[in-house]
Design a protein around this motif. Sequence first.
Motif, PDB file in Angstrom:
ATOM      1  N   ARG A  17     -78.319 -95.863  -1.030  1.00  0.00           N
ATOM      2  CA  ARG A  17     -77.243 -96.505  -0.280  1.00  0.00           C
ATOM      3  C   ARG A  17     -77.811 -97.372   0.846  1.00  0.00           C
ATOM      4  NH1 ARG A  17     -74.298 -92.303  -0.139  1.00  0.00           N
ATOM      5  NH2 ARG A  17     -74.954 -91.484   1.884  1.00  0.00           N
ATOM      6  N   ARG A  18     -78.822 -96.854   1.517  1.00  0.00           N
ATOM      7  CA  ARG A  18     -79.424 -97.610   2.613  1.00  0.00           C
ATOM      8  C   ARG A  18     -80.138 -98.857   2.099  1.00  0.00           C
ATOM      9  NH1 ARG A  18     -83.465 -95.150   7.228  1.00  0.00           N
ATOM     10  NH2 ARG A  18     -84.033 -97.124   8.183  1.00  0.00           N
ATOM     11  N   LEU A  19     -80.830 -98.732   0.988  1.00  0.00           N
ATOM     12  CA  LEU A  19     -81.509 -99.877   0.384  1.00  0.00           C
ATOM     13  C   LEU A  19     -80.491-100.940  -0.032  1.00  0.00           C
ATOM     14  CD1 LEU A  19     -84.238-101.035  -0.689  1.00  0.00           C
ATOM     15  CD2 LEU A  19     -83.698 -99.928  -2.859  1.00  0.00           C
ATOM     16  N   ALA A  20     -79.388-100.487  -0.629  1.00  0.00           N
ATOM     17  CA  ALA A  20     -78.367-101.424  -1.104  1.00  0.00           C
ATOM     18  C   ALA A  20     -77.700-102.147   0.063  1.00  0.00           C
ATOM     19  CB  ALA A  20     -77.334-100.682  -1.938  1.00  0.00           C
ATOM     20  N   ARG A  21     -77.299-101.392   1.095  1.00  0.00           N
ATOM     21  CA  ARG A  21     -76.582-101.994   2.215  1.00  0.00           C
ATOM     22  C   ARG A  21     -77.493-102.814   3.126  1.00  0.00           C
ATOM     23  NH1 ARG A  21     -72.927 -96.780   4.158  1.00  0.00           N
ATOM     24  NH2 ARG A  21     -71.473 -96.764   2.391  1.00  0.00           N
ATOM     25  N   GLY A  22     -78.674-102.264   3.362  1.00  0.00           N
ATOM     26  CA  GLY A  22     -79.565-102.907   4.336  1.00  0.00           C
ATOM     27  C   GLY A  22     -80.360-104.070   3.787  1.00  0.00           C
ATOM     28  N   TYR A  23     -80.586-104.113   2.483  1.00  0.00           N
ATOM     29  CA  TYR A  23     -81.480-105.132   1.928  1.00  0.00           C
ATOM     30  C   TYR A  23     -80.878-105.895   0.743  1.00  0.00           C
ATOM     31  CZ  TYR A  23     -84.886-102.785   4.873  1.00  0.00           C
ATOM     32  OH  TYR A  23     -85.533-102.255   5.948  1.00  0.00           O
ATOM     33  N   GLU A 101     -90.399-108.160   0.983  1.00  0.00           N
ATOM     34  CA  GLU A 101     -90.805-108.899   2.179  1.00  0.00           C
ATOM     35  C   GLU A 101     -90.024-108.412   3.399  1.00  0.00           C
ATOM     36  OE1 GLU A 101     -91.045-113.557   3.724  1.00  0.00           O
ATOM     37  OE2 GLU A 101     -89.734-112.995   2.066  1.00  0.00           O
ATOM     38  N   ALA A 102     -88.725-108.196   3.237  1.00  0.00           N
ATOM     39  CA  ALA A 102     -87.899-107.728   4.357  1.00  0.00           C
ATOM     40  C   ALA A 102     -88.290-106.317   4.784  1.00  0.00           C
ATOM     41  CB  ALA A 102     -86.423-107.773   3.968  1.00  0.00           C
ATOM     42  N   ILE A 103     -88.565-105.442   3.800  1.00  0.00           N
ATOM     43  CA  ILE A 103     -88.977-104.066   4.117  1.00  0.00           C
ATOM     44  C   ILE A 103     -90.312-104.086   4.852  1.00  0.00           C
ATOM     45  CG2 ILE A 103     -89.764-101.880   3.119  1.00  0.00           C
ATOM     46  CD1 ILE A 103     -87.643-102.256   0.934  1.00  0.00           C
ATOM     47  N   GLN A 104     -91.267-104.901   4.355  1.00  0.00           N
ATOM     48  CA  GLN A 104     -92.569-104.993   5.020  1.00  0.00           C
ATOM     49  C   GLN A 104     -92.417-105.533   6.443  1.00  0.00           C
ATOM     50  OE1 GLN A 104     -94.467-107.397   1.990  1.00  0.00           O
ATOM     51  NE2 GLN A 104     -95.785-105.713   1.363  1.00  0.00           N
ATOM     52  N   GLY A 105     -91.519-106.514   6.613  1.00  0.00           N
ATOM     53  CA  GLY A 105     -91.284-107.054   7.953  1.00  0.00           C
ATOM     54  C   GLY A 105     -90.713-106.008   8.889  1.00  0.00           C
ATOM     55  N   ASP A 106     -89.751-105.219   8.407  1.00  0.00           N
ATOM     56  CA  ASP A 106     -89.171-104.159   9.227  1.00  0.00           C
ATOM     57  C   ASP A 106     -90.198-103.085   9.567  1.00  0.00           C
ATOM     58  OD1 ASP A 106     -86.782-105.433   9.236  1.00  0.00           O
ATOM     59  OD2 ASP A 106     -85.751-104.065   7.871  1.00  0.00           O
ATOM     60  N   LEU A 107     -91.032-102.748   8.583  1.00  0.00           N
ATOM     61  CA  LEU A 107     -92.065-101.735   8.805  1.00  0.00           C
ATOM     62  C   LEU A 107     -93.078-102.217   9.840  1.00  0.00           C
ATOM     63  CD1 LEU A 107     -93.458 -99.066   8.035  1.00  0.00           C
ATOM     64  CD2 LEU A 107     -94.557-100.277   6.138  1.00  0.00           C
ATOM     65  N   PHE A 108     -93.513-103.480   9.697  1.00  0.00           N
ATOM     66  CA  PHE A 108     -94.485-104.016  10.659  1.00  0.00           C
ATOM     67  C   PHE A 108     -93.877-104.089  12.052  1.00  0.00           C
ATOM     68  CE2 PHE A 108     -96.923-107.373  12.779  1.00  0.00           C
ATOM     69  CZ  PHE A 108     -98.205-106.911  12.559  1.00  0.00           C
ATOM     70  N   ARG A 109     -92.617-104.521  12.120  1.00  0.00           N
ATOM     71  CA  ARG A 109     -91.931-104.597  13.420  1.00  0.00           C
ATOM     72  C   ARG A 109     -91.834-103.217  14.060  1.00  0.00           C
ATOM     73  NH1 ARG A 109     -87.810-106.669  11.472  1.00  0.00           N
ATOM     74  NH2 ARG A 109     -88.634-108.782  11.428  1.00  0.00           N
ATOM     75  N   ALA A 110     -91.540-102.216  13.226  1.00  0.00           N
ATOM     76  CA  ALA A 110     -91.434-100.844  13.751  1.00  0.00           C
ATOM     77  C   ALA A 110     -92.771-100.369  14.301  1.00  0.00           C
ATOM     78  CB  ALA A 110     -90.947 -99.903  12.652  1.00  0.00           C
ATOM     79  N   LEU A 111     -93.864-100.672  13.584  1.00  0.00           N
ATOM     80  CA  LEU A 111     -95.183-100.200  14.020  1.00  0.00           C
ATOM     81  C   LEU A 111     -95.680-100.965  15.240  1.00  0.00           C
ATOM     82  CD1 LEU A 111     -96.907 -99.602  10.573  1.00  0.00           C
ATOM     83  CD2 LEU A 111     -96.471 -97.876  12.322  1.00  0.00           C
ATOM     84  N   THR A 112     -95.415-102.282  15.312  1.00  0.00           N
ATOM     85  CA  THR A 112     -95.889-103.039  16.469  1.00  0.00           C
ATOM     86  C   THR A 112     -95.110-102.686  17.729  1.00  0.00           C
ATOM     87  OG1 THR A 112     -94.460-104.890  15.822  1.00  0.00           O
ATOM     88  CG2 THR A 112     -96.768-105.024  15.191  1.00  0.00           C
ATOM     89  N   ARG A 113     -93.896-102.186  17.566  1.00  0.00           N
ATOM     90  CA  ARG A 113     -93.085-101.820  18.728  1.00  0.00           C
ATOM     91  C   ARG A 113     -93.031-100.309  18.960  1.00  0.00           C
ATOM     92  NH1 ARG A 113     -89.865-106.315  20.229  1.00  0.00           N
ATOM     93  NH2 ARG A 113     -90.201-108.056  18.811  1.00  0.00           N
ATOM     94  N   ALA A 114     -93.708 -99.564  18.087  1.00  0.00           N
ATOM     95  CA  ALA A 114     -93.703 -98.106  18.220  1.00  0.00           C
ATOM     96  C   ALA A 114     -94.534 -97.673  19.421  1.00  0.00           C
ATOM     97  CB  ALA A 114     -94.263 -97.470  16.946  1.00  0.00           C
ATOM     98  N   ASP A 115     -94.299 -96.448  19.867  1.00  0.00           N
ATOM     99  CA  ASP A 115     -95.121 -95.890  20.936  1.00  0.00           C
ATOM    100  C   ASP A 115     -96.583 -95.860  20.488  1.00  0.00           C
ATOM    101  OD1 ASP A 115     -92.734 -95.478  22.177  1.00  0.00           O
ATOM    102  OD2 ASP A 115     -92.703 -93.306  21.899  1.00  0.00           O
ATOM    103  N   LEU A 116     -97.475 -96.128  21.433  1.00  0.00           N
ATOM    104  CA  LEU A 116     -98.902 -96.114  21.119  1.00  0.00           C
ATOM    105  C   LEU A 116     -99.321 -94.769  20.538  1.00  0.00           C
ATOM    106  CD1 LEU A 116    -101.614 -97.631  21.271  1.00  0.00           C
ATOM    107  CD2 LEU A 116    -101.923 -96.657  23.556  1.00  0.00           C
ATOM    108  N   ALA A 117     -98.736 -93.683  21.059  1.00  0.00           N
ATOM    109  CA  ALA A 117     -99.079 -92.346  20.567  1.00  0.00           C
ATOM    110  C   ALA A 117     -98.783 -92.200  19.085  1.00  0.00           C
ATOM    111  CB  ALA A 117     -98.311 -91.283  21.355  1.00  0.00           C
ATOM    112  N   GLN A 118     -97.691 -92.826  18.620  1.00  0.00           N
ATOM    113  CA  GLN A 118     -97.346 -92.737  17.203  1.00  0.00           C
ATOM    114  C   GLN A 118     -98.314 -93.538  16.351  1.00  0.00           C
ATOM    115  OE1 GLN A 118     -93.484 -94.340  16.188  1.00  0.00           O
ATOM    116  NE2 GLN A 118     -93.943 -94.310  14.013  1.00  0.00           N
ATOM    117  N   VAL A 119     -98.713 -94.722  16.832  1.00  0.00           N
ATOM    118  CA  VAL A 119     -99.583 -95.593  16.046  1.00  0.00           C
ATOM    119  C   VAL A 119    -100.983 -95.004  15.913  1.00  0.00           C
ATOM    120  CG1 VAL A 119    -100.611 -97.892  15.919  1.00  0.00           C
ATOM    121  CG2 VAL A 119     -98.257 -97.623  16.687  1.00  0.00           C
TER     122      VAL A 119
END
Length: 593
Positions: A17-23, A101-119
């Motif tokens: 459902r999330r894949l269908a609605r979000g992408y 491409e959209a999923i990879q962009g969201d993933l990269f955005r999440a990691l670049t903005r994630a807390d340093l401790a998480q990365v």
Amino acid sequence: MHGMVPNSDGSTPVLVRRLARGYLARHRRGIGLALLFTVALAGLTALYPIVIQQGFDRFAAGDSSIAWLIPPVIILVTCLKALAQYGQAVAVQAVVLRVIEAIQGDLFRALTRADLAQVVRDAPARHASRFTVDAAAIREALTKTINGAADILTVVGLIGSMVWLDWQMSLVAALLYPIAVLPILKLGKRIRRASGGMQDRMGEVAAQLTESFSAARVVRAYRLEAQEEARAGRAFAQLRAALLGIARTRASLDPMLEALGGVAVAAVLAFVGWRVASGQGTVGEFTGFVAALLIASRPVRALGSLNAALQEGLAGLSRVFAVIDAPRRITDAPGAVPLPAGRGRVAFEDVGFHYEGTPDAALEGLSFVAEPGQTVALVGPSGAGKSTALALVPRLYDATAGAVRLDGADVRQVSLGSLRDAIAYVGQDAVMFDDTAFANIACGRPGATPEQVEEAARAAAAHGFIAGLPQGYATPLGPAGGRLSGGQKQRIALARALLRDPRVLLLDEATSALDAENEALVQGALARLRQGRTTLVIAHRLATVREADRIVVMERGRAVEQGSHAALMAADGLYARLVRTQAFGGAEPVTAG
């Protein structure tokens, strides 16, 4: 991302459902085009058995005038089917690749903005594997799922043809194929579990390989080749075992469906033989029906293997969404305001900090003040908490007790953007991007003009060697600035910090790994960079410590001494012992780190 609500539920309906609605919902036109080609492909495939039946029956009836039209019709249907197949394949990939491409962009955005401790919790290669291994699994699953729609329509069309040709024989075939559903679903669950393990193994192997190659000098200097080969061998063996487990499970699907198809054909042939013997059917109906049955075997097998690919894709999707949904702690507080105007006064007020998962405090009751324009040197034994203290100023981590204040404002209460815009950091290892010299400096202040970049480079004693590069400022520096020496990279990093024009400068002293000539150039640039700015420096050299307006001596996360070099030497405490035991000659380190 894209308005999706964070969700830790990894169940199939939620993920789909999330894949269908979000992408997928963003690509309705592309999906519509793919479905159009899919319907055409299914319809043309379903025509085959009927064309064959008509041909045989016309020949049997002696109607040769129409019967000879059958071969050209088959050629026409085949060509139209080939065009539909091409159009469907291209349309499907256009949608799938945009979704990936959209999923990879969201993933990269999440990691670049994630807390340093998480990365830093995972090796960089493990993060990278989510963009490759997991993305490939998701792509495969999406492609097969959309193609599955074509297979379903094809099977429906062929069933229609079979019913039209002989409904009784259709009933025999229909009773056999559903028997395969239960084992297919059971195998799919096993594949999803195994796929998660396989993706973890691939991430571990990638991380280990990156680690080994980056430590190439140490491996050779300490003759660790055999040890690294054995370690890699174990990782490869574990990956092979994980891949073989999935391969065995997947390999059992096609033979099972093939055997089932053979049973179905045999049963139909036996039934047809009985009907022909009793004079209840024509040769054309029989031939057309068997053709439909055989044509249907490929899409039916594809639908059988679809569940396996789908489960692997869902395992990858679950891992990717887990990263995207990971909560961030270092965020703007409710009602956060811009950093107030000021000249860069930094105050640590009884600051404490614990790293997650460690029982001991990295900082405890740390208090000191850096007045505007002052240089404050942090010194102390390795593990004293110096780097941790520096990391709290730009909120790479948040203090767990007390407060860090910049120009009177608690850094946790001001907007993250305004806080970090007021700070520049230069470390021992100058970070270079695989881009031009201009871009590596200009990232200090996005939108800077070429004149401003050149001015910063001149102030950092970098303009001379940059101008001498093959394309000047437009010269690509290579991965990690591989085309530059250590001193050149440090001067570009200093130019980047100068261009930022920060209130506060954080230095993990940038000269400790340089030769004397480069050190002199970098020290000159550092002196210009520090002018009029509050500077916190982790000091590794006595020369830097002596130049500091204040020295904060740290031990076990606390400030045990503060003062000038002369005052601390006179006090004959920890600082004096460090100076004596390290035997400073102007180039020796104060501490190990």
